[in-house]
Design a protein around this motif. Structure first.
Motif, PDB file in Angstrom:
ATOM      1  N   UNK A   5      21.929 -10.312 -18.815  1.00  0.00           N
ATOM      2  CA  UNK A   5      22.481  -9.399 -18.003  1.00  0.00           C
ATOM      3  C   UNK A   5      22.895  -8.079 -18.515  1.00  0.00           C
ATOM      4  N   UNK A   6      23.638  -8.057 -19.536  1.00  0.00           N
ATOM      5  CA  UNK A   6      23.841  -6.628 -20.046  1.00  0.00           C
ATOM      6  C   UNK A   6      22.600  -5.841 -20.700  1.00  0.00           C
ATOM      7  N   UNK A   7      21.737  -6.633 -21.276  1.00  0.00           N
ATOM      8  CA  UNK A   7      20.603  -5.885 -21.488  1.00  0.00           C
ATOM      9  C   UNK A   7      19.868  -5.425 -20.690  1.00  0.00           C
ATOM     10  N   UNK A   8      19.736  -6.163 -19.305  1.00  0.00           N
ATOM     11  CA  UNK A   8      19.219  -5.545 -18.095  1.00  0.00           C
ATOM     12  C   UNK A   8      19.514  -4.151 -17.631  1.00  0.00           C
ATOM     13  N   UNK A   9      21.203  -4.323 -17.771  1.00  0.00           N
ATOM     14  CA  UNK A   9      21.885  -2.996 -17.547  1.00  0.00           C
ATOM     15  C   UNK A   9      21.606  -1.806 -18.468  1.00  0.00           C
ATOM     16  N   UNK A  10      21.569  -2.057 -19.681  1.00  0.00           N
ATOM     17  CA  UNK A  10      21.263  -1.081 -20.794  1.00  0.00           C
ATOM     18  C   UNK A  10      19.970  -0.817 -21.001  1.00  0.00           C
ATOM     19  N   UNK A  11      18.990  -1.761 -21.052  1.00  0.00           N
ATOM     20  CA  UNK A  11      17.739  -1.504 -21.343  1.00  0.00           C
ATOM     21  C   UNK A  11      17.467  -1.232 -22.990  1.00  0.00           C
ATOM     22  N   UNK A  12      18.401  -1.603 -23.484  1.00  0.00           N
ATOM     23  CA  UNK A  12      18.551  -1.325 -25.196  1.00  0.00           C
ATOM     24  C   UNK A  12      19.176  -2.462 -25.772  1.00  0.00           C
ATOM     25  N   UNK A  13      18.590  -3.067 -27.010  1.00  0.00           N
ATOM     26  CA  UNK A  13      19.357  -4.097 -27.608  1.00  0.00           C
ATOM     27  C   UNK A  13      20.527  -3.521 -28.453  1.00  0.00           C
ATOM     28  N   UNK A  14      20.172  -2.208 -28.840  1.00  0.00           N
ATOM     29  CA  UNK A  14      21.300  -1.811 -29.812  1.00  0.00           C
ATOM     30  C   UNK A  14      22.663  -1.495 -28.786  1.00  0.00           C
ATOM     31  N   UNK A  15      22.454  -1.068 -27.509  1.00  0.00           N
ATOM     32  CA  UNK A  15      23.588  -0.593 -26.915  1.00  0.00           C
ATOM     33  C   UNK A  15      24.230  -2.202 -26.202  1.00  0.00           C
ATOM     34  N   UNK A  16      23.299  -3.019 -25.876  1.00  0.00           N
ATOM     35  CA  UNK A  16      23.724  -4.090 -25.536  1.00  0.00           C
ATOM     36  C   UNK A  16      24.678  -4.828 -26.552  1.00  0.00           C
TER      37      UNK A  16
ATOM     38  N   UNK B 173      21.390 -10.496 -29.846  1.00  0.00           N
ATOM     39  CA  UNK B 173      21.009 -10.101 -28.515  1.00  0.00           C
ATOM     40  C   UNK B 173      19.702 -10.227 -28.352  1.00  0.00           C
ATOM     41  N   UNK B 174      18.682  -9.899 -29.257  1.00  0.00           N
ATOM     42  CA  UNK B 174      17.390  -9.834 -28.806  1.00  0.00           C
ATOM     43  C   UNK B 174      16.811 -11.339 -28.789  1.00  0.00           C
ATOM     44  N   UNK B 175      17.417 -12.400 -29.638  1.00  0.00           N
ATOM     45  CA  UNK B 175      16.946 -13.842 -29.623  1.00  0.00           C
ATOM     46  C   UNK B 175      17.566 -14.242 -28.363  1.00  0.00           C
ATOM     47  N   UNK B 176      18.505 -13.792 -27.697  1.00  0.00           N
ATOM     48  CA  UNK B 176      19.275 -14.417 -26.574  1.00  0.00           C
ATOM     49  C   UNK B 176      18.826 -14.065 -25.322  1.00  0.00           C
ATOM     50  N   UNK B 177      17.854 -12.835 -25.245  1.00  0.00           N
ATOM     51  CA  UNK B 177      17.484 -12.324 -23.923  1.00  0.00           C
ATOM     52  C   UNK B 177      16.368 -13.346 -23.450  1.00  0.00           C
ATOM     53  N   UNK B 178      16.847 -13.707 -22.278  1.00  0.00           N
ATOM     54  CA  UNK B 178      15.936 -14.695 -21.372  1.00  0.00           C
ATOM     55  C   UNK B 178      14.797 -13.863 -20.622  1.00  0.00           C
ATOM     56  N   UNK B 179      13.659 -14.014 -21.017  1.00  0.00           N
ATOM     57  CA  UNK B 179      12.550 -12.954 -20.527  1.00  0.00           C
ATOM     58  C   UNK B 179      12.305 -13.258 -19.122  1.00  0.00           C
ATOM     59  N   UNK B 180      12.513 -14.448 -18.627  1.00  0.00           N
ATOM     60  CA  UNK B 180      12.196 -14.868 -17.157  1.00  0.00           C
ATOM     61  C   UNK B 180      13.368 -14.194 -16.243  1.00  0.00           C
ATOM     62  N   UNK B 181      14.593 -14.381 -16.594  1.00  0.00           N
ATOM     63  CA  UNK B 181      15.893 -13.719 -16.101  1.00  0.00           C
ATOM     64  C   UNK B 181      15.654 -12.320 -15.962  1.00  0.00           C
ATOM     65  N   UNK B 182      15.453 -11.811 -17.061  1.00  0.00           N
ATOM     66  CA  UNK B 182      15.362 -10.230 -17.326  1.00  0.00           C
ATOM     67  C   UNK B 182      14.223  -9.834 -16.224  1.00  0.00           C
ATOM     68  N   UNK B 183      13.016 -10.436 -16.137  1.00  0.00           N
ATOM     69  CA  UNK B 183      12.162  -9.854 -15.098  1.00  0.00           C
ATOM     70  C   UNK B 183      12.597 -10.055 -13.915  1.00  0.00           C
ATOM     71  N   UNK B 184      13.398 -10.840 -13.531  1.00  0.00           N
ATOM     72  CA  UNK B 184      13.927 -11.195 -12.026  1.00  0.00           C
ATOM     73  C   UNK B 184      14.819 -10.080 -11.921  1.00  0.00           C
ATOM     74  N   UNK B 185      15.784  -9.569 -12.908  1.00  0.00           N
ATOM     75  CA  UNK B 185      16.704  -8.633 -12.772  1.00  0.00           C
ATOM     76  C   UNK B 185      16.084  -7.308 -12.717  1.00  0.00           C
ATOM     77  N   UNK B 186      15.281  -6.883 -13.390  1.00  0.00           N
ATOM     78  CA  UNK B 186      14.726  -5.570 -13.468  1.00  0.00           C
ATOM     79  C   UNK B 186      13.711  -5.510 -12.486  1.00  0.00           C
TER      80      UNK B 186
END
Length: 84
Positions: free
Chosen positions: A39-50, A61-74
């Motif tokens: 969720x936070x990565x989808x808001x920021x679009x940046x691993x460092x900021x997240x 953070x990079x290992x935790x981002x769920x690509x399927x959920x991320x795609x649905x969010x963005x």
């Protein structure tokens, strides 16, 4: 006996699905961390900021981002998820 058709519940947005799962206590701590990082990565679009916001390592953070959920969010247009 007459039984009216059941009303379909409106489909939930991805964030509503996460919140609903949190309310029900449906996630393990590990699953919750994955969803929150996504969720936070989808808001920021940046691993460092997240990582800065969550006080986690960028690699975590990079290992935790769920690509399927991320795609649905963005969405398919690549626009970032924003709070309404």
């Amino acid at each position: 006996m007459y039984r009216p058709p059941r009303l379909r519940s409106p489909s939930l947005s991805p964030i509503e699905e996460v919140l609903h799962g949190v309310e029900r206590g449906a996630f393990t701590a590990d699953e919750l961390l994955t969803r929150y990082c996504t969720l936070v990565y989808a808001q920021t679009g940046n691993y460092q900021e997240c990582a800065r916001r969550l006080q986690l390592d960028r690699r975590t953070v990079k290992s935790r981002v769920d690509p399927t959920l991320h795609e649905r969010l963005v969405g398919s247009q690549g626009t970032r998820f924003t709070k309404s």
